[in-house]
Write a protein that holds these residues in place. Structure first.
Motif, PDB file in Angstrom:
ATOM      1  N   SER A  24       3.657 -20.821 110.447  1.00  0.00           N
ATOM      2  CA  SER A  24       3.100 -21.805 111.932  1.00  0.00           C
ATOM      3  C   SER A  24       2.907 -23.159 111.622  1.00  0.00           C
ATOM      4  CB  SER A  24       1.734 -20.582 112.462  1.00  0.00           C
ATOM      5  OG  SER A  24       1.723 -19.303 111.581  1.00  0.00           O
ATOM      6  N   LEU A  25       2.872 -23.643 110.407  1.00  0.00           N
ATOM      7  CA  LEU A  25       2.663 -24.438 110.324  1.00  0.00           C
ATOM      8  C   LEU A  25       3.350 -25.421 109.917  1.00  0.00           C
ATOM      9  CD1 LEU A  25      -0.762 -23.792 108.039  1.00  0.00           C
ATOM     10  CD2 LEU A  25      -0.857 -24.568 110.147  1.00  0.00           C
ATOM     11  N   LEU A  26       4.523 -24.908 109.070  1.00  0.00           N
ATOM     12  CA  LEU A  26       5.756 -25.884 108.985  1.00  0.00           C
ATOM     13  C   LEU A  26       6.848 -25.356 110.136  1.00  0.00           C
ATOM     14  CD1 LEU A  26       4.570 -26.599 106.039  1.00  0.00           C
ATOM     15  CD2 LEU A  26       6.821 -25.091 105.144  1.00  0.00           C
ATOM     16  N   PHE A  27       6.709 -24.115 110.894  1.00  0.00           N
ATOM     17  CA  PHE A  27       7.578 -23.733 111.482  1.00  0.00           C
ATOM     18  C   PHE A  27       7.509 -23.969 113.316  1.00  0.00           C
ATOM     19  CE2 PHE A  27       9.952 -22.828 107.564  1.00  0.00           C
ATOM     20  CZ  PHE A  27      10.602 -23.703 107.243  1.00  0.00           C
ATOM     21  N   GLY A  28       6.195 -24.181 113.160  1.00  0.00           N
ATOM     22  CA  GLY A  28       5.850 -24.143 114.556  1.00  0.00           C
ATOM     23  C   GLY A  28       5.822 -22.105 115.463  1.00  0.00           C
ATOM     24  N   SER A  29       5.908 -21.744 114.274  1.00  0.00           N
ATOM     25  CA  SER A  29       5.738 -20.470 115.311  1.00  0.00           C
ATOM     26  C   SER A  29       4.477 -20.424 115.677  1.00  0.00           C
ATOM     27  CB  SER A  29       6.546 -19.064 114.673  1.00  0.00           C
ATOM     28  OG  SER A  29       7.596 -19.985 113.413  1.00  0.00           O
ATOM     29  N   SER A  30       4.299 -19.008 116.809  1.00  0.00           N
ATOM     30  CA  SER A  30       2.931 -18.537 117.291  1.00  0.00           C
ATOM     31  C   SER A  30       3.073 -17.687 117.535  1.00  0.00           C
ATOM     32  CB  SER A  30       3.021 -19.049 118.900  1.00  0.00           C
ATOM     33  OG  SER A  30       2.295 -18.660 119.039  1.00  0.00           O
ATOM     34  N   TRP A  31       1.774 -16.674 116.452  1.00  0.00           N
ATOM     35  CA  TRP A  31       2.128 -15.501 116.777  1.00  0.00           C
ATOM     36  C   TRP A  31       0.894 -15.027 117.410  1.00  0.00           C
ATOM     37  CZ3 TRP A  31       2.788 -12.687 111.489  1.00  0.00           C
ATOM     38  CH2 TRP A  31       4.414 -13.056 110.112  1.00  0.00           C
ATOM     39  N   GLY A  32       0.828 -15.790 118.062  1.00  0.00           N
ATOM     40  CA  GLY A  32      -0.609 -15.196 118.825  1.00  0.00           C
ATOM     41  C   GLY A  32      -1.769 -15.012 118.289  1.00  0.00           C
ATOM     42  N   SER A  33      -3.516 -14.244 119.018  1.00  0.00           N
ATOM     43  CA  SER A  33      -4.811 -14.603 118.648  1.00  0.00           C
ATOM     44  C   SER A  33      -4.569 -14.504 117.059  1.00  0.00           C
ATOM     45  CB  SER A  33      -5.606 -14.015 119.765  1.00  0.00           C
ATOM     46  OG  SER A  33      -6.399 -13.191 118.853  1.00  0.00           O
ATOM     47  N   PRO A  34      -4.825 -15.167 116.605  1.00  0.00           N
ATOM     48  CA  PRO A  34      -5.104 -15.123 115.687  1.00  0.00           C
ATOM     49  C   PRO A  34      -5.905 -13.934 115.303  1.00  0.00           C
ATOM     50  CG  PRO A  34      -6.053 -17.499 116.002  1.00  0.00           C
ATOM     51  CD  PRO A  34      -5.471 -16.127 116.554  1.00  0.00           C
ATOM     52  N   VAL A  35      -6.943 -13.622 116.034  1.00  0.00           N
ATOM     53  CA  VAL A  35      -8.065 -12.766 115.142  1.00  0.00           C
ATOM     54  C   VAL A  35      -7.152 -10.670 115.753  1.00  0.00           C
ATOM     55  CG1 VAL A  35      -9.439 -10.988 116.398  1.00  0.00           C
ATOM     56  CG2 VAL A  35     -10.256 -13.743 116.157  1.00  0.00           C
TER      57      VAL A  35
END
Ligand SMILES: Nc1ncnc2c1ncn2[C@@H]1O[C@H](COP(=O)(O)OP(=O)(O)OP(=O)(O)O)[C@@H](O)[C@H]1O
Ligand SMILES: [Mg+2]
Lengths: 405, 334
Positions: free
Chosen positions: A279-290
């Motif tokens: 997420s931080l380095l490659f900007g992938s979004s995994w969706g809702s953190p919760v």
């Protein structure tokens, strides 16, 4: 003078927690915990992030020595050397990870001299051994100073062997299910390690490939991490430490639980690392953190259940390794870790829902792609917890028998 | 053997007579590994405060027996009772009054001696200040206080042995079970180990001790069970065992003078079984060398015989073992 401690003396911490704490302390001390929880996952995330999204601040050269030169292996080495891992597709000089072919005899020297950061050596006879159904072993030569490059090389080598084994298993599984599997769809995985893919979901959403493979591979990584529990129990049964724990009033289930809890904690840390790095380095979004955190916990619990089950079977180290690989490959294959969503044959997709990793991948995809929240994936979470309870209790029911045999 | 059990405990134990029950009681223990029967109906008991030696050659079934007693190996037959409670892998509490010192060094070698003791002590239910005090006292007892913080992997073989013993007695069990604790250590360490065990014994701890060193069994044990091929072939005090095989103490008296008359006199003394006259000496077979010695010397004086030397020959367990099994105990050398 002689006094026997009573139940009341030993309220907290319970034996399983004492076992877990000591296991973690030892793993932190010999640094294997750092590798399983951080270095490995970072490398994993880097491989997928770098290879799939093309963004990078990494510059690693990995030599590939193909001493086997069979059709199987030259395919692999060829595709690695030709692969564009980022930047300008026509220019290999700006790639974050570059693969170069090398002679096996020169591999060690090249790493020693710093010409390359790591080397993967495919021994002669590897292809023949794989084709004939035997196992194969690749070796990775790493520069002790280059943790990341070595880990990337190892990850690539592992992907290759997993891919080979999964194709064998896939064929076997398909036959036993009475369906034909299109070999091309199984090849996708092998290609996927060297090709940037953005898959189109049937629903129309776009799947972030780095994220998707991040999840699939994290689960595999998690599985291998957590299955160290069985290995560690078997090894310590033989050196007398587990018997001594039992003689020191720990019950067999407490020993197994403690071991599994310790490695599960490391697995969870590793999973979180992959999430963070992608997420931080490659900007992938995994969706809702919760939802992601909740799913991660449930996935780790389910995998812990599988590991406990293996603890209830394995009596020797080769058995621990064998059962782990068998279960891992079978689950990975059936659960669809290796094929992108929408690519799995219908029969396999149906089977996938009966595996913990299939449920996990399904849930993570919903959260990442459809923007599902925690409430939307409650059924998958329940399924994962059911796997945890079912497999875990089956394992614990057997563990006494195995440990005192 | 069970015969001994029956002699001392005729009939079923009566409820309410707990103090007279043995601390440890094994009944008909059987354990097979595939085709091989490693332990084949072993029964014996140990009373509180007693030191019992299990003496037998390699592969006799000592470790297998002990593993069943410690609840870490499932018996195929028979039962183990500790303090009147059946030992069972599912019931860890039953093992509380037992301390095990395994044959191998069963320690985390990447942790320090102190960390190992703390871990196993906490499994035994010790906590906080109590645990700390026990760890310190136990390290002191085995002479490792100054190396407490060092990792086991940095210890010498003898020090590892002592740390291995320390874990077993940390929680001050009522029964300490030691499986060949002196195997492969130098004479000095061995003596240190034997002295610690003697000290514990003096404090009232019961001990089950396996070995194939006769001297150790003779020095430490109140009673000895001789185990061979999974069976206890004889059991008792050294004297009982020796008597069982028809062996007796001997006094070889070298003397000048009328030996025939002297031999005749000695033959009438209490506790003397046989007398043989040799050249320059007589050979006296007695029940107990120590108690007969003075009377023999008195007889020499009254018979005007000049004694030039007396040799006391007490048949040892080695002789018993040889007699019972037809094989010598394996000699590992010292
Ligand atoms: N786990 C096992 N699997 C198969 N056979 C075993 C196992 N453990 C012990 N045995 C066999 O059982 C027999 C008794 O072994 P045990 O270890 O109890 O002997 P021991 O009296 O302790 O010998 P030693 O003095 O060498 O320690 C041997 O024949 C041994 O080979
Ligand atoms: Mg033994």
């Amino acid at each position: 003078m002689t006094r026997t401690p009573s139940r009341a003396d030993r309220a907290w911490p319970p034996s399983w927690l004492l076992v877990a704490r000591t296991e973690l302390r030892r793993r932190l001390r010999n640094r294997s915990a750092i590798v399983t929880a951080f270095v490995g996952p970072v490398a994993l995330a880097a491989v997928f992030g770098v290879l799939l999204s093309g963004t990078s601040s990494i510059d690693v050269t990995i030599a590939v020595a193909d001493d086997d030169a069979s059709a199987l292996t030259s395919d692999f080495t060829g595709s690695l050397v030709d692969a564009d891992t980022g930047g300008d597709p026509d220019d290999h000089r700006d790639d974050p990870v570059t693969f170069v072919a090398i002679d096996a005899a020169d591999a060690v020297q090249a790493v020693d001299d710093g010409e390359v950061d790591a080397a993967i050596v495919i021994p002669a006879g590897f292809g023949a051994s794989i084709t004939s159904g035997g196992g194969g072993e690749l070796s990775v030569i790493r520069d002790p100073a280059g943790r990341i490059s070595g880990a990337i090389a190892e990850a690539v080598a592992r992907e290759f062997t997993i891919a080979l084994s999964s194709r064998r298993l896939a064929a076997a599984t398909a036959v036993s299910l009475g369906t034909a599997v299109d070999p091309a769809s199984l090849d996708t995985f092998v290609d996927s390690t060297t090709t940037a893919i953005v898959e189109e979901e049937p629903g129309g959403g776009t799947i972030d490939a780095a994220g998707f493979y991040g999840v699939g591979m994290s689960i595999m990584f998690l599985f291998f991490t957590v299955s160290f529990a069985a290995r560690s129990i078997v090894a310590e049964r033989h050196n007398g430490v587990v018997p001594r724990m039992l003689a020191s009033s720990a019950a067999p289930w407490e020993v197994a639980t403690g071991k599994v809890v310790a490695v599960s904690a490391l697995g969870l840390a590793g999973f979180t690392t992959v999430w963070g790095v992608t997420s931080l380095l490659f900007g992938s979004s995994w969706g809702s953190p919760v939802a992601v955190v909740a799913l991660m916990v449930c996935t780790v619990l389910a995998v812990a259940g599988v590991a406990t089950f293996v603890c209830g079977l394995a009596r020797t180290e080769p058995q621990a390794d064998g059962y782990t690989s068998m279960v891992a490959f079978a689950l990975a294959l059936l659960g669809g870790n290796f094929v992108g969503p929408g690519q799995a044959p219908a029969a396999l997709r149906r089977v996938a829902s009966f595996t913990p990793n299939g449920q996990a991948i399904d849930a993570f995809s919903r959260v990442a792609v459809d923007g599902a929240g925690i409430v939307d994936v409650l059924p998958q979470m329940a399924a994962l917890l059911a796997f945890a309870v079912l497999l875990g209790s089956m394992g614990l029911a057997r563990v006494t028998r195995v440990m005192t045999s | 053997m069970s015969g001994t059990d029956q002699r001392e405990h005729s009939g079923a134990p009566v409820p309410g007579t707990a103090p007279s029950l043995p601390l440890l009681r094994c009944d008909g223990l059987v354990r097979r590994f595939g085709e091989r029967t490693a332990v084949d109906g072993v029964s014996f008991h140990i009373s509180a405060g007693e030191t019992y030696g299990l003496l037998g050659p390699n592969g006799a079934g000592k470790t297998t027996t002990i593993s069943m007693i410690a609840g870490i190996l499932r018996p195929d037959g028979g039962r183990v009772e500790l303090d009147g409670r059946r030992v069972d892998a599912h019931d860890p509490e039953a093992k509380r009054s037992l301390g095990l010192v395994p044959q191998e060094i069963a320690l985390f070698d990447d942790l320090s001696a102190e960390e190992n003791l703390r871990f196993f002590g906490s499994l035994q239910g010790l906590r906080g200040a109590d645990l700390r005090a026990r760890v310190a006292a136990t390290l002191e007892l085995v002479g490792l206080s100054d190396r407490a913080k060092d990792r086991i992997s940095e210890f010498s073989g003898g020090m590892q042995r002592r740390a291995n013993i320390a874990v077993g007695l940390l929680h001050r069990p009522r029964l300490l079970v030691l499986d060949e604790p002196t195997a492969g250590v130098d004479p000095q360490s061995r003596n240190q180990i034997l002295e610690s065990i003697e000290q514990l014994r003096a404090e009232g701890m019961a001990v089950l001790y396996t070995t194939h060193y006769m001297e150790e069994a003779e020095r430490l044990c109140d009673r000895v069970g001789i185990i061979d091929r999974g069976r206890i072939v004889a059991e008792g005090t050294r004297r009982e065992l020796v008597a069982q095989i028809g062996e007796h103490d001997r006094l070889v008296v070298r003397a000048d003078g009328p030996l025939d008359a002297f031999a005749a006199t000695v033959g009438t003394l209490a506790g003397v079984r046989e007398v043989h006259v040799g050249t320059g000496s007589i050979d006296v077979v007695v029940d107990d060398a120590a108690s007969t010695l003075a009377a023999v010397v008195d007889a020499a004086t009254s018979d005007h015989v000049v004694v030039t030397g007396i040799e006391v020959r007490e048949p040892n367990l080695e002789a018993v073992f040889l007699h019972l099994t037809g094989t010598a105990l394996r000699d590992r050398g010292d």
